[in-house]
Motif scaffolding. Structure first.
Motif, PDB file in Angstrom:
ATOM      1  N   ARG A   1      99.894  17.624 -29.116  1.00 25.84           N
ATOM      2  CA  ARG A   1      98.943  18.448 -29.876  1.00 25.84           C
ATOM      3  C   ARG A   1      97.898  17.563 -30.551  1.00 25.84           C
ATOM      4  O   ARG A   1      96.726  17.910 -30.638  1.00 25.84           O
ATOM      5  CB  ARG A   1      99.688  19.296 -30.907  1.00 25.84           C
ATOM      6  CG  ARG A   1      98.902  20.543 -31.276  1.00 25.84           C
ATOM      7  CD  ARG A   1      99.656  21.481 -32.192  1.00 25.84           C
ATOM      8  NE  ARG A   1     100.957  21.861 -31.697  1.00 25.84           N
ATOM      9  CZ  ARG A   1     102.094  21.671 -32.380  1.00 25.84           C
ATOM     10  NH1 ARG A   1     102.075  21.094 -33.554  1.00 25.84           N
ATOM     11  NH2 ARG A   1     103.248  22.050 -31.881  1.00 25.84           N
TER      12      ARG A   1
ATOM     13  N   GLN B   1     103.019  17.970 -23.379  1.00 26.35           N
ATOM     14  CA  GLN B   1     103.545  19.321 -23.586  1.00 26.35           C
ATOM     15  C   GLN B   1     104.574  19.645 -22.493  1.00 26.35           C
ATOM     16  O   GLN B   1     105.674  20.138 -22.769  1.00 26.35           O
ATOM     17  CB  GLN B   1     102.368  20.314 -23.529  1.00 26.35           C
ATOM     18  CG  GLN B   1     102.732  21.753 -23.820  1.00 26.35           C
ATOM     19  CD  GLN B   1     103.170  21.937 -25.268  1.00 26.35           C
ATOM     20  OE1 GLN B   1     102.581  21.338 -26.158  1.00 26.35           O
ATOM     21  NE2 GLN B   1     104.207  22.713 -25.481  1.00 26.35           N
TER      22      GLN B   1
ATOM     23  N   GLU C   1     105.818  16.988 -28.204  1.00 26.40           N
ATOM     24  CA  GLU C   1     104.980  18.168 -28.426  1.00 26.40           C
ATOM     25  C   GLU C   1     103.910  17.872 -29.490  1.00 26.40           C
ATOM     26  O   GLU C   1     102.730  18.184 -29.320  1.00 26.40           O
ATOM     27  CB  GLU C   1     105.894  19.309 -28.892  1.00 26.40           C
ATOM     28  CG  GLU C   1     105.209  20.626 -29.073  1.00 26.40           C
ATOM     29  CD  GLU C   1     106.167  21.656 -29.702  1.00 26.40           C
ATOM     30  OE1 GLU C   1     107.352  21.337 -29.935  1.00 26.40           O
ATOM     31  OE2 GLU C   1     105.701  22.761 -29.957  1.00 26.40           O
TER      32      GLU C   1
ATOM     33  N   SER D   1     107.711  17.695 -23.021  1.00 23.75           N
ATOM     34  CA  SER D   1     108.503  18.258 -24.115  1.00 23.75           C
ATOM     35  C   SER D   1     109.320  19.459 -23.621  1.00 23.75           C
ATOM     36  O   SER D   1     110.519  19.581 -23.895  1.00 23.75           O
ATOM     37  CB  SER D   1     107.541  18.662 -25.239  1.00 23.75           C
ATOM     38  OG  SER D   1     108.165  19.526 -26.119  1.00 23.75           O
ATOM     39  N   GLU D   2     108.669  20.327 -22.853  1.00 25.78           N
ATOM     40  CA  GLU D   2     109.377  21.518 -22.352  1.00 25.78           C
ATOM     41  C   GLU D   2     110.505  21.121 -21.402  1.00 25.78           C
ATOM     42  O   GLU D   2     111.596  21.702 -21.434  1.00 25.78           O
ATOM     43  CB  GLU D   2     108.389  22.448 -21.640  1.00 25.78           C
ATOM     44  CG  GLU D   2     107.509  23.207 -22.627  1.00 25.78           C
ATOM     45  CD  GLU D   2     106.272  23.798 -21.969  1.00 25.78           C
ATOM     46  OE1 GLU D   2     106.208  23.822 -20.723  1.00 25.78           O
ATOM     47  OE2 GLU D   2     105.370  24.212 -22.718  1.00 25.78           O
TER      48      GLU D   2
END
Ligand code: SF4
Length: 727
Positions: free
Chosen positions: A406, A378, A402, A381-382
């Motif tokens: 998940r 996560q 992302e 990804s950011e």
């Protein structure tokens, strides 16, 4: 016109639609040789009534009723009159395809002036090729074997030709599951508008067509997936898989309980972890592609952030892998201990789990590892999005990070749920899976699906029609209603069992051998093999032999395959190729015999003399130790019911009727059904099975005399020649 008067006029128009199937009506005029069937009219009237007034209809329509037209015609009228959308849901892709290619075009043509409508088929994401993933596979961004690379190149040619739906079922070549896994569309990694192929995307084109359609042909899995999204986001959401709808018709509705069970259950296996980690750290996968992407761009402060985030991921992936290996080593040992020292003991393939039982396995190390991996992805990804905002390629990578993050978090959540085994509405077990390789999976399933079905779907639609050739155990709909939560449901407006138009007493000889041992007698397998030899010789093959276990199938096949082949028969058995392939071979052979288990008891259509004999070797009771079966039987008993009479027996009777139903597919078919299990006439409950069948010509005698009777009853077979197959 007042609103009420307008409603009444609409209802009248819909109810009149059944008459379009009458003699001289638009369907008869359009279809040369169309045969008007009172049973079809009866069903069409019932469907029209609930579509007009709302509510739930349970309609069992025997083989030959013509039920597809019986619901499509009123559905077209309702879609037109109410300006509404109707979903028709099937269990199998086969029926979905038949509706789309045969029945829907026919009804569209016939009703072009009366109720023109648009129809579209929509399948789940994974049925469609993803042009972006295919491109990545071909660009060497994924580690394909040379043969897979060649297949992917041919797939590319196919995918560039816009004349098909992009669905795997339209593929002119065979693609194995491993390759298809690399290139099918996925809801979570799809970048939608940021995708360079968005306008051409097969899934979104199918979805756009569905949005414009009055009737959508979907399947039970898709309807369940859609309902689950709506349950989270609200029924009116417009970002779910299916466009909004108010009416649903479930064909092959007897499968719904199993589909809902599968959909709301959880599964955690080593393969799930391995696949996930391979998508992240494997050759040519996410991390490698990201490294490649970073290397080709100028460094900077934000790029440094991405690199640091990226470097954290392999450590967590390795920790997750190590913990999962430890967990599955423990589970394998536990399963072996419960199932006999070498894992082959009772062979039941499952161990029930109770709360706290997995504590010594240290499962929390696995969940911790997966959760941390999810968080690391996560963050990665950011960081990628911050570094290259608006960059299409960066967005594709960020989205994948992302989505995989998940998946890691979801896998951890499933493992917590499975390990705690604390929700009393579910049953939990450890299952042997994976075929020859010894592999175990933690599983859960809802004990009852009725509330799930009601809350996620039935409360939100105006009409729900449930139909199938087998929706009852031969009497009322009590069993189906109790399994789907419809018992006591006030909206059930119509319940009808519409008999088949076939003349079974003239078409079917029902043979009950009186001299075989009971199936639990050690002599049964040998006696059955002898009797099968006589019966199959009498029928000149042309037979399905239906078993309830693969072990019995193998035993009979082992004894009979060689002698039957020596008599010119083509002997096939389930497992030697796909069901479609086996059926093709069966239809082409002159004297075919097919030994089948589960998947040949239903949904298989072989009209004409090619299938003249069906042998039901045992009454199809489910294995009572199966965790879901056991939990459901216990739940019935806890509610004050009788686990055998109210659950196991009606379930077996429905299955039995499906097996019987393989034989007669048209009104000119003629054949024999032999029930080799003497419990059907020796035990009190046997009557429930026999009474559930239509009236046939019944003969109870010894196995040898039965063979003679079969020989006399059947039309003669073509003599075996040197060409053992039809042209
Ligand atoms: S829009 Fe999504 S599913 Fe379609 S090709 Fe692009 S990434 Fe694949």
């Amino acid at each position: 016109m007042t609103e009420r008067t307008e409603d009444n006029a609409q209802e009248l128009r819909i109810r009149q639609a059944a008459a379009w199937l009458e003699p001289g009506g638009p369907v008869a005029r359009r279809m040369p040789g169309f045969e008007v069937r009172p049973q079809q009219l009866q069903m069409a009237e019932a469907v029209a009534r609930v579509l007009a007034e709302g509510g739930v209809a349970l309609l069992e329509a025997g083989t030959g009723t013509g039920k597809s037209l019986a619901y499509l015609v009123p559905a077209a009228a309702a879609a037109r009159a109410k300006r509404t959308r109707i979903v028709v849901s099937t269990n199998t892709i086969n029926l979905q395809e038949q509706l789309l290619r045969k029945d829907v075009p026919l009804v569209q043509e016939a009703l072009a002036r009366h109720a023109p409508f648009r129809a579209a088929v929509l399948k789940g994401w994974t049925n469609y090729v993803c042009l972006l993933r295919l491109e990545q596979a071909l660009n060497g961004q994924m580690s394909l074997f040379p043969a897979e690379r060649e297949a992917a190149r041919r797939l590319k040619e196919w995918a560039e030709d816009d004349s098909h739906s992009g669905s795997r079922d339209d593929l002119p070549l065979t693609v194995d599951d491993a390759l298809w896994d690399e290139i099918h569309a996925e809801s979570d990694t799809c970048v939608r508008h940021s995708c360079p192929f968005y306008e051409r995307c097969y899934f979104f084109r199918a979805r756009r067509r569905a949005q414009e359609a009055d009737i959508i042909i979907a399947n039970h899995h898709l309807v369940c997936a859609d309902a689950a999204v709506r349950a989270q986001l609200g029924w009116e959401t417009d970002i779910s898989v299916l466009p909004g709808y108010e009416h649903v018709i479930f064909d092959e509705a007897h499968h719904l309980e199993d589909v809902v069970t599968e959909h709301f259950g959880a599964r955690f296996s080593r393969t799930r972890v391995r696949r996930l980690l391979s998508r992240i750290t494997g050759r040519g996968r996410l991390l490698e592609r990201l490294q490649h992407f970073i290397a080709g761009r100028p460094a900077g402060q934000d790029a440094g952030q991405v690199v640091r985030r990226l470097q954290a991921v392999p450590g967590w992936a390795a920790a997750g892998q190590q913990a999962a290996d430890g967990l599955f080593a423990y589970l394998t040992a536990a399963a072996r201990a419960a199932d006999g020292a070498d894992g082959r003991g009772r062979g039941e393939g499952h161990v029930e789990l109770s709360p706290g039982q997995l504590e010594p396995a240290g499962w929390s190390r696995t969940t911790d590892g997966l959760e941390q991996l999810g968080l690391a992805l996560q963050a990665l990804s950011e960081a990628v999005r911050r570094w290259r905002p608006g960059d299409q390629e960066a967005e594709i990578l960020a989205r994948e990070a992302e989505a995989l993050g998940r998946r890691a978090v979801d896998a951890a959540a499933d493992l917590v749920d499975l390990a705690e085994a604390a929700d009393g509405r579910f049953v939990y077990w450890l299952e042997r899976a994976g075929g020859r390789r010894e592999e175990y999976a933690l599983r859960s399933a809802p004990v009852e699906v009725g509330t799930l079905l009601q809350d996620s779907l039935l409360r939100h639609v105006k009409t729900a029609v449930f139909t199938s050739a087998t929706l009852s155990a031969g009497d009322e709909f009590d069993y189906f209603k109790s399994r789907t939560g419809l018992a006591g449901w006030p909206a059930v407006a119509v319940e009808q069992r519409i008999p088949s138009p076939f003349n079974y007493s003239a078409q079917v000889l029902l043979g009950l051998p009186a001299d075989l041992p009971a199936p639990d007698d050690p002599a049964f397998d040998g006696a059955l093999a002898n009797a099968l030899g006589l019966w199959l010789q009498a029928s000149a093959g042309r037979a399905f032999v239906l078993f309830t276990s693969y072990r019995s199938l193998e035993a009979a096949y082992g004894v009979l395959a060689a002698p039957l082949s020596a008599q010119g028969m083509t002997v096939l058995k389930q497992g030697d190729g796909s069901r479609t392939r086996l059926l093709q071979r069966f239809r082409r052979a002159l004297r075919p015999v097919l030994f089948g288990t589960d998947s040949f008891w239903e949904g298989v259509d072989v009209p004409g003399p090619a299938l003249s004999l069906v042998v039901i070797c045992r009454l199809p009771f489910r294995v009572p130790t199966d965790p879901v079966e056991k939990a459901r039987a216990e739940a019935v008993a806890q509610r004050g019911g009788d686990a055998f009479n109210d659950y196991a027996l009606p379930r077996a009777v429905m299955r039995f009727r499906q097996g019987f139903g393989r034989l007669i597919r048209t009104k000119s078919d003629r054949g024999a059904v032999i029930i080799a299990d003497i419990r059907v006439h020796q035990r009190g409950y046997g009557r429930r099975f026999l009474d559930a069948l239509p009236a046939c010509t019944r003969l109870q005698t010894d196995a040898r005399s039965l063979a003679e009777a079969v020989r006399r009853w059947l039309p003669p077979a073509a003599p075996p020649g040197d060409g053992a197959a039809r042209a």
